[in-house]
Motif scaffolding. Structure first.
Motif, PDB file in Angstrom:
ATOM      1  N   UNK A 142       0.841  -1.204   0.000  1.00  0.00           N
ATOM      2  CA  UNK A 142       0.000   0.000   0.000  1.00  0.00           C
ATOM      3  C   UNK A 142       0.870   1.245   0.000  1.00  0.00           C
ATOM      4  N   UNK A 143       1.875   1.264   0.880  1.00  0.00           N
ATOM      5  CA  UNK A 143       2.824   2.370   0.915  1.00  0.00           C
ATOM      6  C   UNK A 143       2.209   3.653   1.435  1.00  0.00           C
ATOM      7  N   UNK A 144       2.774   4.770   1.012  1.00  0.00           N
ATOM      8  CA  UNK A 144       2.294   6.082   1.422  1.00  0.00           C
ATOM      9  C   UNK A 144       1.181   6.548   0.496  1.00  0.00           C
ATOM     10  N   UNK A 145       0.210   7.271   1.033  1.00  0.00           N
ATOM     11  CA  UNK A 145      -0.861   7.780   0.166  1.00  0.00           C
ATOM     12  C   UNK A 145      -0.339   8.848  -0.783  1.00  0.00           C
ATOM     13  N   UNK A 146      -1.085   9.074  -1.858  1.00  0.00           N
ATOM     14  CA  UNK A 146      -0.671  10.095  -2.829  1.00  0.00           C
ATOM     15  C   UNK A 146      -0.619  11.461  -2.180  1.00  0.00           C
ATOM     16  N   UNK A 147      -1.549  11.729  -1.269  1.00  0.00           N
ATOM     17  CA  UNK A 147      -1.526  12.970  -0.501  1.00  0.00           C
ATOM     18  C   UNK A 147      -1.581  12.617   0.979  1.00  0.00           C
ATOM     19  N   UNK A 148      -0.681  13.217   1.740  1.00  0.00           N
ATOM     20  CA  UNK A 148      -0.626  12.946   3.171  1.00  0.00           C
ATOM     21  C   UNK A 148      -1.721  13.699   3.900  1.00  0.00           C
ATOM     22  N   UNK A 149      -2.144  13.194   5.054  1.00  0.00           N
ATOM     23  CA  UNK A 149      -3.065  13.976   5.893  1.00  0.00           C
ATOM     24  C   UNK A 149      -2.357  15.231   6.382  1.00  0.00           C
ATOM     25  N   UNK A 150      -3.065  16.333   6.443  1.00  0.00           N
ATOM     26  CA  UNK A 150      -2.460  17.586   6.874  1.00  0.00           C
ATOM     27  C   UNK A 150      -1.919  17.449   8.297  1.00  0.00           C
TER      28      UNK A 150
END
Length: 417
Positions: A134-142
């Motif tokens: 899965x890895x890191x999301x395309x956009x991180x949570x703020x």
């Protein structure tokens, strides 16, 4: 969608799941609360198809706390296949800082128990599990500041590698950088700290079962494994913690008996250092290094070398507790002052913003380092009646940790809104 890790990372409004969390559930177990009713309630919600992701992760932890590690990890992995972001709310009505903790899919002791360090603060914690495939999301949570909480263990290597690739493009300050966490492995730590003046760290080397079998049978010598190795020696299975499989081996026959009782194929071995005090007791210390400054976490006193806090039975000895209280009270101008140069250089070489050191003093008065890691538990669960000196000291550590996060958070472009 997984982020390619080679381009700037954006941020978005977080889609998190709330949970009871590690600190609260562990505290309940520590205080003797029966967790079975809550476990059964969560199992029923899952059976009904009504459970939320946060409840699933809570069930995983409860299952581990009740002694079924394998089942608890299976539940956790299943939850993390469809949701990776979880929130532990702050104590106040509005967060003063938002911290993103980057964790791995590992057992309850494999990530920094950061929730304990943030208890009672105005810091909102978001925990993002970096999961294989899965890895890191395309956009991180703020967030205002991020910190890596995954350990140096083999199970965390893939998560650490993914974070390390993304680190140069991180949109906010990133603490406990993943490339530095890998240096905490026992054999790497020795190489990192060797030569520090006033610091004694025995060479901890990897040895295979085949090598140790040959040593026990007299076909090779200790120096064939490591130059400074000799009997008596310390052995432990590679990857073990909390004293599991730890043994002092006085000679080849003791080594043979040890191997006969163990199934592991890989071990760490080191020369034994007799750090007994003149009164015949052993004293082992846990320090928290926060932003380069040492803080006393605890002092264990026992008549055995292989001690940690629980088997020192500090709660049953008023004399031992009185000594620990003095250790904490005088720490800055006594223990920390004696070892200031060694502690400063160790902190510089390790390079992490936060880590834990288990140590003692050898018979030459040097700082004897057993282990350093970023996941040892620092908590405020001990009874204030039995240990009245501990809560103020723990609050000092928590305040220093929060101040460190805030200092880095203030350097980021945005603040909590």
């Amino acid at each position: 969608m997984q982020h390619p890790v080679s381009t700037p990372i954006g941020m978005t409004v977080p889609d998190y799941a709330d949970r009871i969390g590690f600190a609260q559930l562990t505290r309940r177990a520590f205080e003797g609360v029966d967790l079975h009713p809550l476990r059964d309630q969560l199992v029923a919600r899952i059976a009904e198809g009504a459970a939320l992701a946060g409840e699933g992760l809570d069930l995983s932890l409860i299952t581990q706390l009740l002694g079924d590690k394998e089942q608890g990890l299976a539940i956790q992995s299943e939850v993390l296949t469809f949701h990776q972001l979880f929130r532990t709310p702050c104590a106040g009505p509005k967060p003063g800082l938002r911290v993103l903790a980057l964790a791995a899919d590992i057992d309850m002791g494999g990530n920094t128990p950061i929730e304990f360090l943030l208890e009672g603060s105005d810091i909102e914690l978001l925990t993002l599990y970096v999961v294989k495939g899965v890895g890191l999301p395309e956009k991180l949570p703020d967030h205002d500041v991020a910190i890596v909480v995954a350990s140096d263990s083999e199970e965390c290597r893939e998560a650490l590698a993914l974070i390390e690739k993304a680190a140069p493009h991180w949109p906010r300050p990133l603490l406990n950088r993943p490339d530095l966490i890998g240096n905490l492995d026992r054999d790497k730590l020795y190489r990192l700290l060797t030569g520090v003046s006033g610091l004694d760290i025995p060479a901890t080397v990897h040895a295979t079962r085949a090598q140790l079998s040959s040593l026990s049978e007299g076909r090779i010598a200790c120096e064939d494994i490591a130059g400074e190795l000799h009997f008596p020696m310390i052995a432990r299975p590679r990857g073990s913690h909390a004293g599991v499989g730890l043994a002092k081996l006085d000679d080849a026959s003791a080594l043979a008996a040890y191997l006969a009782e163990r199934e592991e194929q890989d071990f760490f071995v080191a020369r034994f250092v007799d750090y007994v005090s003149p009164d015949g007791l052993y004293r082992k210390y846990r320090l928290a290094m926060v932003d380069g400054k040492p803080y006393a976490c605890h002092m264990a006193i026992a008549d055995r070398w292989d001690i940690w806090y629980l088997n020192a039975y500090m709660a049953f000895s008023e004399e031992k507790r009185a000594e620990e209280a003095i250790f904490m009270l005088d720490f800055d101008h006594a223990f920390a002052a004696r070892h200031r140069s060694a502690l400063d250089e160790m902190s510089r070489r390790v390079g992490l913003d936060y880590f834990i050191v288990d140590c003692a003093e050898n018979q030459d008065g040097e700082l004897l380092v057993f282990e350093a890691d970023n996941t040892a538990v620092v908590h405020n669960m001990d009874s204030p009646v039995v240990f009245p000196y501990k809560p103020p000291q723990m609050r000092n550590i928590f305040a220093a940790f929060a101040a460190m996060l805030s200092r880095h958070g203030e350097a980021s472009e945005g603040g909590a809104t």
